[in-house]
Design a protein around this motif. Structure first.
Motif, short mmCIF file in Angstrom:
data_model
loop_
_atom_site.label_atom_id
_atom_site.label_comp_id
_atom_site.label_asym_id
_atom_site.label_seq_id
_atom_site.Cartn_x
_atom_site.Cartn_y
_atom_site.Cartn_z
N UNK A 1 0.84 -1.19 0.00
CA UNK A 1 0.00 0.00 0.00
C UNK A 1 0.88 1.24 0.00
N UNK A 2 0.51 2.21 -0.80
CA UNK A 2 1.34 3.41 -0.91
C UNK A 2 1.11 4.29 0.32
N UNK A 3 2.11 5.17 0.58
CA UNK A 3 1.99 6.09 1.72
C UNK A 3 0.94 7.15 1.40
N UNK A 4 0.20 7.56 2.39
CA UNK A 4 -0.78 8.61 2.13
C UNK A 4 -0.09 9.96 1.93
N UNK A 5 -0.70 10.79 1.11
CA UNK A 5 -0.18 12.15 0.91
C UNK A 5 -0.87 13.08 1.90
N UNK A 6 -0.01 13.72 2.73
CA UNK A 6 -0.59 14.53 3.80
C UNK A 6 0.04 15.92 3.83
N UNK A 7 -0.65 16.84 4.48
CA UNK A 7 -0.11 18.19 4.61
C UNK A 7 -0.51 18.77 5.96
N UNK A 8 0.21 19.79 6.39
CA UNK A 8 -0.21 20.49 7.60
C UNK A 8 -0.34 21.97 7.30
N UNK A 9 -1.23 22.64 8.02
CA UNK A 9 -1.36 24.09 7.90
C UNK A 9 -1.31 24.69 9.30
N UNK A 10 -1.12 26.00 9.35
CA UNK A 10 -1.00 26.72 10.62
C UNK A 10 0.08 26.11 11.50
N UNK A 11 1.21 25.78 10.88
CA UNK A 11 2.25 25.09 11.64
C UNK A 11 3.19 26.06 12.36
N UNK A 12 3.20 27.32 11.91
CA UNK A 12 4.20 28.27 12.43
C UNK A 12 4.10 28.46 13.93
N UNK A 13 2.83 28.67 14.36
CA UNK A 13 2.64 29.04 15.75
C UNK A 13 2.54 27.82 16.66
N UNK A 14 2.71 26.62 16.08
CA UNK A 14 2.41 25.43 16.86
C UNK A 14 3.65 24.84 17.52
N UNK A 15 3.39 24.28 18.70
CA UNK A 15 4.47 23.59 19.39
C UNK A 15 4.66 22.17 18.87
N UNK A 16 3.66 21.74 18.13
CA UNK A 16 3.64 20.32 17.75
C UNK A 16 4.36 20.03 16.45
N UNK A 17 4.93 21.06 15.88
CA UNK A 17 5.46 20.88 14.54
C UNK A 17 6.46 19.76 14.45
N UNK A 18 7.21 19.58 15.53
CA UNK A 18 8.25 18.55 15.49
C UNK A 18 7.65 17.16 15.33
N UNK A 19 6.36 17.03 15.71
CA UNK A 19 5.72 15.72 15.57
C UNK A 19 5.39 15.40 14.11
N UNK A 20 5.29 16.43 13.28
CA UNK A 20 4.93 16.21 11.88
C UNK A 20 6.15 16.41 10.99
#
Lengths: 241, 402
Positions: free
Chosen positions: B44-63
């Protein structure tokens, strides 16, 4: 004199349609019995009932003066209206199979196959696949399959339909030859000139045998010159009554 | 006996001479299985994903950057509409997931990926909280130390000025508790073990046992049914019935003729999927073969039975949606435990259901005879019932001699 086939008071209905009503028929050994009549008269049904492929609603059937058993089929050759051949197989394979289930094996089988193939003039085409056969060739092969085990009784349903006059004539010579050897043949037909060659004929119309006897005797009785006219004469007689 | 062999020999030469049928019986199932193998066996191929509003987030390192494209909300919405991505994650508080949604399988893939990231995110939050807590505790410890120092100083002063009062205080004073050392950070991982098979088992491996059953059944059903039907329509069956052959010989001749052929077919098919497609198989090849063979017998006897109710080839093929398709769905390809009782009851009447169960036991669970004898027995019972009815049908058509 024995009676290879005896049917008494046979009745048959398909749903509401009466196909046979009170048909009695006795064949004598060594005769060719012609069953004639228009299509839909019940000829095929009668033959199938005599063979035990169809059950009569009432009536009694004897083959070789016995209640029919599987053994009776050893002495019985049946040729249906359809060619009933395996079209994927060669002519030889077809004959070989039908010979085997009749209990012929080995050399006896082989020589018998060549014999019947010669009798129907297919000895040069034995290796051909039946799918390549013409209609007439299939018909002859079908007849050969019915002859293969040298039965004493033949039930031939329209054996000569679709054959050219020359072959037809040859087949009738064959039938006479079989008869001379003591076989009994019941043959259904449309063709009136074949009727004259039968020892006896039965005229089947709307599920009843309306007249029976030697062709010549029948023509004399009804004062007509051809077998076709017998049908008309009998109908007229019936109308008078 | 000789009649049986004559029948069998005739059927075999018929099949062998009919090259198309031969090809259909042998090559077609292999072709289709190969196709199915590619479809279900594909990684199965990997899903194509994106994130938005990442600048102000603390969680960015998780993505991680490899997994999630950075996009603006507008870009993300457009990409989702164009099916360029399967989902995007809005990292504003609270976190929101937007899925494309038209393909449940892709949805599932995207969600499991995102959930994985969310777990990392939670660990980040937890660590942050822990750090805060440790700071608080440390500050408190400092305060307490200061207090203790004060108390010690006061005690000294009191020793000097009022020794009697001090004795009471030391009795009542609570012992200063040692602060717990901060927990070692534990990474939570699952240790997964498989009772049967391993994590290499792909969809095809799981479907394979059912697929084998379905294709063997389908092709034998079609060819067996049509060839017996032809026997009826061309009149050769009449010829057989106007011969000294016994009723059981007609039916068993068919079973044996096709049976010999089925042995070859099931052998090739089984070897193909086991050795060429390398379907997961821990059982014995012989066990697999036996089940496939028994199944073909029930397919053949059922097709002969149903050919009685058909008057031409088209009518014979009309049985396929009725007989084959429900078997495909109830065969065990899909779980049926949650279906209503009557559907399950129908499933229990289907030969492929038992062959799938037996083949799964053999190929995936590696059971021997003990794992398939019951299913095999049921399949044999199916055949026995069908064959008996077939013989009775033939007998009914030969009224004189019975």
């Amino acid at each position: 004199m024995s009676f290879p086939v005896k049917g008494e008071h046979l009745h048959k209905k398909f749903k509401n349609q009466i196909v046979l009503s009170d048909v009695s028929l006795t064949l004598q050994e060594g005769e060719i019995y012609g069953l004639i009549g228009p299509s839909g008269a019940g000829k095929t049904t009668l033959v199938r009932i005599l063979l035990g492929l169809e059950k009569a609603d009432s009536g009694k059937i004897e083959l070789f003066e016995q209640r029919p058993t599987l053994n009776a089929f050893r002495s019985l050759g049946y040729m249906a209206q359809s060619d009933a051949l395996y079209s994927e197989l060669s002519a030889y394979q077809n004959l070989s199979f039908f010979a085997s289930i009749q209990g012929l094996h080995g050399k006896a089988k082989k020589s018998r196959i060549l014999e019947v193939a010669k009798a129907v003039e297919l000895d040069k085409d034995l290796k051909k696949s039946v799918a390549q056969f013409s209609g007439g060739m299939k018909r002859r092969l079908s007849l050969a399959a019915a002859l293969i085990h040298q039965p004493r009784l033949y039930l031939l349903d329209e054996p000569t339909v679709g054959l050219d006059p020359l072959i037809r004539k040859k087949l009738w010579t064959l039938f006479h030859y079989l008869k001379e050897k003591g076989a009994t043949i019941i043959v259904t037909t449309h063709v009136m000139d074949e009727v004259a060659q039968c020892s006896r004929v039965g005229l089947l119309s709307e599920g009843k045998i309306i007249a029976e006897g030697a062709p010549k005797a029948l023509m004399q009785r009804y004062h007509v010159s051809s077998v076709e006219d017998i049908f008309i004469a009998v109908e007229k007689e019936g109308a008078k009554k | 006996m000789r009649n049986l062999f004559a029948m069998a020999r005739r059927i075999i030469s018929q099949i062998v001479r009919d090259k198309r049928t031969l090809a259909l019986l042998i090559i077609a199932p292999l072709l289709i299985l190969t196709l199915v193998w590619y479809i279900f066996g594909a990684k199965t191929s990997e899903p194509n994903l994106a994130i938005i509003h990442y600048d102000s987030s603390d969680y960015m390192s998780a993505f991680a950057k490899n997994d999630y494209k950075r996009m603006t909300p507008l870009q993300a919405r457009q990409a989702l509409a164009d099916k360029k991505i399967d989902a995007y994650v809005d990292l504003k508080n609270p976190v929101k997931v937007h899925l494309e949604g038209s393909d449940p399988q892709r949805n599932g893939l995207a969600m499991s990926k995102i959930q994985e990231s969310m777990q990392t995110m939670q660990t980040i939050t937890v660590t942050a909280l822990k750090d805060e807590l440790t700071d608080v505790i440390k500050a408190q410890q400092k305060d307490m130390q200061a207090q203790q120092q004060m108390i010690a100083q006061m005690a000294k002063a009191m020793q000097i000025y009022a020794p009697g009062a001090l004795a009471q205080i030391t009795q009542n004073a609570p012992k200063a508790e040692q602060p717990d050392s901060p927990h070692k950070q534990e990474k939570v991982t699952l240790d997964v073990s498989y009772l049967h098979a391993n994590d290499d088992l792909n969809t095809f491996d799981a479907f394979g046992p059912a697929m084998v059953g379905i294709f063997v059944f389908l092709f034998i059903f079609m060819i067996g049914g049509v060839s017996f039907l032809r026997e009826r329509t061309t009149g050769t069956l009449d010829r057989l019935m106007a011969s000294p052959m016994k009723n059981y010989q007609i039916i068993w001749g068919y079973m044996i003729g096709f049976g010999l052929f089925v042995i070859v077919q099931s052998f090739l098919l089984t070897c193909y999927i086991v050795y060429v497609l390398q379907i997961y198989n821990v059982g014995h090849l012989l066990d697999v073969l036996i089940i496939v063979f028994i199944l073909s017998f029930s397919a053949l006897s059922l097709s002969i039975l149903l050919s009685t109710f058909a008057s031409n080839e088209l009518q014979m093929f009309q049985f396929i949606p009725l007989v084959i398709v429900p078997q495909v769905f109830l065969s065990g390809l899909f779980p049926i435990d949650t279906l209503p009782g009557w559907v399950q009851a129908i499933g229990n009447l289907m030969p492929i259901h038992y062959s799938t169960e037996a083949l799964r036991n053999i190929m995936i669970r590696g059971s021997g005879f003990s794992g398939w004898w019951l299913d095999g027995l049921i399949l044999i019972l199916f055949s026995a019932v069908f064959i008996t009815i077939n013989i009775l049908v033939i007998r009914r058509q030969r009224p004189l001699t019975s």
